[in-house]
Scaffold this active site. Structure first.
Site: not given
Ligand code: GLN
Length: 238
Positions: A2
């Protein structure tokens, strides 16, 4: 992931780049200021860095703030190109360090993904031989495999074509990628924030500013940013 961050410039320690900035990536793991999805980034982290032509990765499925081994090595690892990410796992996705960026692509290319995309949209685009080599079922790993398939065109072209194609197939997808081959950094803003700052020692491309100093520029949504030693170029992806 994230929140993610890349450095291209003079050799700098992981401590300088990730730990010391008042709102750097370690701080962002528990108190991000611009994050649009998720609250904390405690589901793991990963760091990749270059030493000449060699690339190393350190990934752990724990919060970065609690990893004493990372905190002990950060002051002594020094590199001119670093890509790091802290993860807030998308609901329903797998855990484990295999799901943590950066993913390692052929040619020593590192890739991080901040966002979410339906696996059933992206998996069919990956050739079956490459699918077998994917180490995690996380959506980001499928995106990484897709970029890997297209690297012959160059990092920027590969990232651009994947984001455009997947974005067209999944209009609600968030496709904020950060990618480097050790000599340039490519980032996309597609559903979340991306900033860059060039100082005397190099360039930072990150999900959000690591301090309140002047000089940070926000990348417009649906835009690709390409940073090389020659400068910074933006490409409209919409
Ligand atoms: N979908 C990705 C993961 O689960 C990135 C998650 C995100 O950016 N919060 O790692």
């Amino acid at each position: 992931m994230c929140r993610h961050s890349a450095w291209l410039g003079r050799p700098a320690t992981l401590q300088e780049l990730l730990v010391e900035p008042p709102h750097g990536l370690v701080h962002q793991s528990w108190e991000p200021r611009r994050q649009r999805h998720g609250v904390v980034n405690a589901d793991g982290f990963g760091i990749g860095w270059y030493d000449g032509d060699s690339v190393a990765r350190y990934r752990r499925p724990v919060p970065i703030w609690g990893d004493a081994s990372f905190l002990s090595m950060a002051p002594v690892i020094r590199s001119g190109c670093v890509l790091a990410a802290v993860r807030s796992a998308t609901v329903g996705g797998p855990g484990g360090e295999e799901a943590c960026a950066p993913f390692l692509l052929p040619g020593g290319v590192l890739l991080s993904h901040n966002g979410a995309v339906p696996v059933d949209v992206v998996a069919p685009l990956v050739p079956s031989a490459a699918l077998a080599a994917i180490g995690s079922t996380v959506d980001s790993a499928f995106l990484a495999a897709l970029v890997a398939e297209r690297l012959a065109a160059g990092v920027a072209a590969a990232v651009s074509s994947v984001v455009r194609e997947v974005g067209a197939l999944a209009p609600d997808a968030r496709l904020n990628l950060l990618c480097t081959d050790g000599t340039s950094v490519v980032g996309t803003a597609w559903g979340d924030t991306l900033f860059w700052q060039v100082g005397s020692g190099g360039a930072v491309v990150a999900s959000e500013p690591s301090d309140d100093e002047p000089g940070w520029t926000e990348v417009p949504d649906r835009t690709l940013l390409h940073v090389t030693t020659d400068g910074v170029v933006q490409e409209d992806l919409s």
